[in-house]
Design an enzyme around this catalytic site. Structure first.
Site, short mmCIF file in Angstrom:
data_model
loop_
_atom_site.label_atom_id
_atom_site.label_comp_id
_atom_site.label_asym_id
_atom_site.label_seq_id
_atom_site.Cartn_x
_atom_site.Cartn_y
_atom_site.Cartn_z
N GLU A 179 -3.88 0.09 -8.41
CA GLU A 179 -2.77 0.96 -8.81
C GLU A 179 -1.60 0.09 -9.25
OE1 GLU A 179 -3.25 4.88 -5.99
OE2 GLU A 179 -2.51 3.06 -5.04
N ASN A 224 -4.23 6.54 -1.61
CA ASN A 224 -4.00 6.64 -0.17
C ASN A 224 -3.24 7.91 0.19
OD1 ASN A 224 -5.39 4.45 0.77
ND2 ASN A 224 -3.62 3.07 0.82
N SER A 239 0.81 -1.21 0.00
CA SER A 239 0.00 0.00 0.00
C SER A 239 0.85 1.26 0.00
CB SER A 239 -0.92 0.01 1.22
OG SER A 239 -0.16 -0.01 2.41
N HIS A 288 -1.31 -2.51 -6.36
CA HIS A 288 -1.98 -2.17 -5.10
C HIS A 288 -3.48 -2.36 -5.24
CE1 HIS A 288 -3.18 1.03 -1.91
NE2 HIS A 288 -3.24 -0.20 -1.42
#
Length: 799
Positions: free
Chosen positions: A158, A197, A123, A146
Site C-alpha cells: 500500500e 488491515n 501499518s 506498507h
C-alpha cells in the site's frame, strides 16, 4: 526525460519487517544498507548483524539464497548516517511508535540525498503526522509504504500520500515497487490501518464476535473460513496465530486509539476479544511462542478453550452440507446461507454480510475506488475475491436488500445504513461497482479506470476484478490451433505462444503431440516459440494417472513408448530452428522441469519452484532430466582445466537423487535448473511480456540452435564412487533399500552406464538408459505403492 532510478536503498530498522524488506531487496539484486541503533556492547553493528544472521534461519525463508545475506550492508545511526546520501530510496521500518519515528526523522533529514524518496513502512500510523517532522523541502518526497508480512511472499504493497507528496513521487515509487520488487500496488488514503488491515482486521474482529454468538469452535470456524470460503487455507484463527497475536492486538489498538463511534459506526465491535486478551495474558502469542489459538503437542493439534483456559483435542470439521453450499454459484450460495437454519450457515451469512456492510460504509473514506478494496483483500489477506466482487457476482441489489433488512432488524454489527449509491444511481443501474468503464469512486461519483503507468503496460494480462471486462489470456490474440491439451496462439504475429490446458498442466502423449506441432508451426511461420500457460503451475510433470490404464492393459511397453515420445519432444524443443523460451511461474516439477530444461532459454518468476522430483514416487526422471545432468556436467568441465568429470556431476546427481526443489528462482539457479543466461522476473504479471521480448531478442540477434554433439561421461569408475557413498547411506539406515535402488539407477544413467570414463556419448544414448531405468522401476511393487499413494493422498509414501 527525467527517469527516477533506484540504484541503492536504505532500510532503517533491523526488526522483523525491516530485515525482511532488506532481504527481498537483495533477492531482486538491489543494493541495500540496513540500519539500526548502535549496540551497547561489542561491535557497533551488532544489532544489525544479529538480524542479518537471523534471516538465514527464518521460515518461510526471506532470502532466495541464504548466503545472499552477506550482500546486505550493515550500518548504525551513530557512525553511518552519511551513507544515506548514496541512497535513492529510504524506507523507515522501525517500531510502531510515533515518538521514535519522529525523532529518527529529525536525525536523518540532514543526511538525505536531495532527490531521495523517503517512505515509512507503517501499518497504520498517520502519514500526515509523520510528514510534519520532516523539513518542508523533504515533504514532497515523503509518503507511506506498507509491506505485508512476509515481504518476500506477500504481493500487496500500500502506498499512502501525505498532503504535500508530489504525484510524480508516488508514480516513481509505484513503478519501482511493481517492476523492481514484483509487487501489486494499491494506493490508500491516510486513515487508520489504511485499506487491507482496516477491512481485514475489522472482519477478523467481527468473525470472533459471531463465533461467540453462534457458539462455534475455532477449528470448525477455520474449516468454514478457509479454502471453502475462497480465502487463505489457514482460515481465521490459524491466520491469527501465524501473524502473531501480539501483532494482531497492536493493529486492533491502532483502530481503538485512532477511531471513535463518530468516525466509525462499527467502533463498538472493535473491543479486544476476551479470548485474545486471555491468550495475551498467558504469553501465548501464536506460532512464534508455539501456542495461541492452537498448540501442537507431538503430532496432535490442540485448540484453546476459553472457559477452562486449557487446550483440548482439535481437528473438528464443519458440516459437509455447508461445504456443498459453498461450492454453489455465488447467487445460490448466498441465498442458501441467508436462509440457513443451522448455526454454521447463519454464521457464514453473518460474516459475509458484515464484510459487505463494512466495506460499503467505509469505501469513500479509505480508498479511491472499490477496485482498491478488492485488490487489497485479495493480495493482503489471500482472498480469491474481494468483498465487492462476491457481492456483485451474487446479485448486487438482492444482496443489498438482504443486508439492509438485517440492519433494520438489528442483526448487523452497526445500525449505519448502506450508502445511498448502493441502491440508486450508476451502481444500481450497472448491477455493481465494477464495470468495463472502471470501478466505482463514491467521492467523484464515477466509474474510474485503473491507473495506467508505463510500467503497467508490461503486464499483458494483469489480475482484474470481476465485472471489469478485462481481456482474458485464454481467448486473446489470434488462435492457430486449439484442442483439449494445448492452445497455439499469437499476440504480435511474430512469436507463437503455446499454452498448456491440461489439469495442473500435466504432460501427456497428447500434449507432446501439441508441443511438437507448436515447434513445427513456429519454424514455418514465426520467429520464436514461447511456452506460457497464463496461470500456475508451469507443469507438475508427467500425467501418471493417464499412463496407468495403458500400463495395466498393455504392460510396460506402453510406458516405454510414452517415455520415448516425451524424450523425442524434449529434443525437438532443444534443437528447434527458432528460439524456444519457457515462461516459468509456480511449480515446474518432474517432466515440467524437463520441459523447461530442454527449452533453449528460461524466464522465471521469482517464486518458481523447480526440480526433478520423480524419486518421490519411486521413479527416475525419464524425459531427459538425467541426460541433461550428464551433459551439463560435461559442459561445465569443458570450461576448466580439470580432467576429472565427477566433481561437476555430483551436485546434479544429488539434486535428482534427493528430489531437491529450488524454493525460489534464485535457488533453482544454484541447483543448475536455471542458467546464468536465464532471466528472473520479480513481477509475475510481467512474465509473458519479458518472455516474448526474450524470444524476439534471440531471433533478432541471429541466435541459432545448438549443434548436436557427443560429450564425455564419468563411466563405471564414477558410478563406483557414487555407489560406495550410497552403500554407506543404506547401511547406516539413512535410506531404504528401495531408495538405494532408485539412486543406483540414477547414478547408472548420469555416469553413462557400463563404459570407460571419458567415453563420448549422445543425449539419445543416455535417454535410452533413462527409459530402461524408468521402466524397470514402474514394474516394481514398491514404486507402484508410492505412485498409488501419491495419487490417492497427494503425499509421498516412504517404503
Amino acid at each position: 526525460m527525467n527517469r527516477f532510478r533506484v540504484k541503492k536503498v536504505a532500510v532503517l530498522g533491523a526488526g522483523v519487517m525491516g530485515a525482511q524488506i532488506a532481504a527481498h531487496l537483495v533477492n531482486v539484486k538491489v543494493p541495500v544498507v540496513l540500519f539500526d541503533l548502535p549496540a551497547r556492547e561489542g561491535l557497533k553493528n551488532g544489532i544489525v548483524a544479529k538480524a542479518v544472521e537471523g534471516l538465514k534461519k527464518l521460515k518461510p525463508a526471506p532470502l532466495g539464497v541464504a548466503e545472499d545475506a552477506a550482500l546486505i550492508q550493515q550500518a548504525n545511526y551513530e557512525e553511518h548516517l552519511d551513507l544515506l546520501g548514496e541512497c535513492d530510496l529510504v524506507i523507515e521500518a522501525i517500531a510502531e511508535r510515533m515518538d521514535w519515528k519522529l525523532d529518527l526523522y529529525r536525525r536523518m533529514a540532514p543526511a538525505l540525498a536531495p532527490h531521495a524518496i523517503v517512505a515509512s513502512n507503517t501499518s497504520g500510523l498517520s502519514i500526515t503526522r509523520l510528514a510534519e517532522a520532516l523539513p518542508e523541502a523533504i515533504r514532497p518526497r515523503f509518503c507511506g509504504i506498507h509491506f505485508f508480512n512476509p515481504p518476500r511472499y506477500m504481493y500487496l504493497v500500500e502506498l499512502i500520500a501525505a498532503p504535500a507528496t508530489l504525484p510524480q513521487v508516488l508514480d516513481d515509487l509505484e513503478t519501482f515497487v511493481v517492476r523492481g520488487l514484483g509487487k501489486g500496488v494499491v494506493r490508500a488514503k491516510d486513515t487508520p490501518n489504511f485499506i487491507a488491515n482496516r477491512v481485514g482486521i475489522a472482519g477478523m474482529l467481527a468473525t470472533m464476535r459471531e463465533v461467540e454468538n453462534f457458539g462455534l469452535s475455532y477449528d470448525v470456524v477455520d474449516d468454514l473460513t478457509g479454502k471453502k470460503l475462497g480465502r487463505a487455507s489457514s482460515g481465521t484463527f490459524r491466520t491469527a496465530d501465524v501473524v502473531g497475536l501480539d501483532t494482531l492486538a497492536h493493529v486492533i489498538r491502532t483502530l481503538q486509539d485512532n477511531l471513535d463511534a463518530d468516525a466509525d459506526p462499527f467502533y463498538p465491535s472493535f473491543g479486544t476479544p476476551a479470548v485474545l486478551q486471555a491468550l495475551l495474558e498467558m504469553g501465548h502469542l501464536g506460532q512464534k511462542s508455539k501456542a495461541g489459538f492452537y498448540k501442537k503437542v507431538g503430532r496432535d493439534i490442540l485448540r484453546f478453550e476459553l472457559d477452562s483456559r486449557t487446550y483440548v483435542p482439535g481437528g473438528q470439521k464443519a458440516d459437509e452440507v455447508y461445504g456443498r453450499m459453498l461450492r454453489k454459484p455465488a447467487a445460490e450460495r448466498l441465498r442458501l446461507l441467508r436462509h440457513a437454519e443451522g448455526p454454521q450457515g447463519r454464521f457464514l451469512w453473518a460474516i459475509l454480510r458484515n464484510s459487505f456492510h463494512y466495506a460499503a460504509v467505509h469505501l469513500a473514506a479509505i480508498a479511491e475506488t472499490a477496485r482498491d478494496v478488492d485488490f487489497a483483500m485479495r493480495w493482503g489477506f489471500g482472498m480469491q475475491q474481494g468483498p465487492f466482487e462476491l457481492w456483485q457476482e451474487a446479485g448486487w441489489l438482492q444482496v443489498a436488500q438482504w443486508i439492509q433488512e438485517d440492519i433494520d432488524a438489528g442483526r448487523a454489527l452497526s445500525t449505519a445504513p448502506l450508502p445511498a449509491w448502493v441502491f440508486q444511481g450508476p451502481v444500481a443501474q450497472a448491477g455493481g461497482v465494477h464495470t468495463p468503464e472502471g470501478s466505482w469512486n463514491p467521492t467523484s461519483g464515477r466509474f474510474e479506470p485503473r491507473r495506467l503507468l508505463p510500467v503497467h503496460q508490461r503486464q499483458l494480462f494483469p489480475e482484474a476484478v470481476l465485472g471489469s471486462g478485462a481481456p482474458r489470456w485464454d481467448s486473446a490474440g489470434h488462435t492457430l490451433h486449439e484442442d483439449k491439451t494445448i492452445r497455439l496462439w499469437t499476440l504480435d504475429g511474430q512469436v507463437l505462444i503455446a499454452s498448456i490446458k491440461t489439469k495442473m498442466h500435466a504432460i501427456s502423449p497428447e500434449l507432446c503431440e501439441g508441443l511438437q506441432q507448436a515447434v513445427e508451426t513456429a519454424e514455418q511461420q514465426f520467429t520464436g516459440l514461447v511456452i506460457w500457460s497464463g496461470d500456475e503451475p508451469f507443469s507438475v510433470g508427467a500425467d501418471l494417472q493417464a499412463l496407468l490404464p495403458a500400463f495395466m492393459a498393455v504392460g510396460v511397453a506402453a510406458v516405454e513408448d510414452a517415455e520415448g515420445f516425451m524424450q523425442q519432444t524434449m529434443l525437438r524443443l532443444r534443437y528447434a530452428s527458432v528460439p524456444v523460451v519457457s515462461a516459468i511461474r509456480g511449480m515446474a516439477l518432474g517432466g515440467g522441469c524437463e520441459l523447461a530444461l530442454y527449452s533453449q532459454r528460461r524466464v522465471a518468476a521469482m517464486e518458481s519452484y523447480i526440480g526433478l522430483v520423480e524419486v518421490g514416487v519411486g521413479l527416475v526422471p525419464g524425459a531427459g532430466g538425467l541426460a541433461y545432468i550428464a551433459r551439463r556436467a560435461a559442459e561445465l568441465q569443458a570450461r576448466t582445466a580439470h580432467k576429472d568429470l565427477l566433481p561437476f556431476l555430483t551436485d546434479g546427481f544429488s539434486a535428482a537423487a534427493m528430489a531437491k526443489v529450488g524454493t525460489s528462482a534464485l535457488e533453482s539457479r544454484k541447483l543448475g535448473y536455471l542458467l546464468d543466461s536465464d532471466v528472473i522476473v520479480p513481477n509475475k504479471d510481467e512474465l509473458l511480456h519479458v518472455t516474448i521480448a526474450e524470444a524476439r531478442s534471440m531471433a533478432e540477434s541471429g541466435w541459432r540452435a545448438p549443434l548436436r554433439r557427443l560429450f564425455p561421461v564419468a563411466g563405471r569408475s564414477g558410478k563406483a564412487t557414487i555407489q560406495g557413498q550410497l552403500v554407506n547411506l543404506r547401511d547406516g539406515g539413512f535410506i531404504s533399500p528401495h531408495d538405494f535402488r532408485i539412486a543406483s539407477l540414477i547414478a547408472h544413467v548420469v555416469t553413462g552406464g557400463d563404459v570407460d570414463a571419458g567415453t563420448l556419448v549422445s543425449e539419445e544414448y543416455l535417454m535410452t538408459l533413462e527409459r530402461q531405468a524408468f521402466c524397470e522401476l514402474v514394474q516394481h511393487p514398491k514404486t507402484q505403492e508410492r505412485i498409488l499413494g501419491m495419487l490417492s493422498t497427494g503425499k509421498p509414501v516412504r517404503n
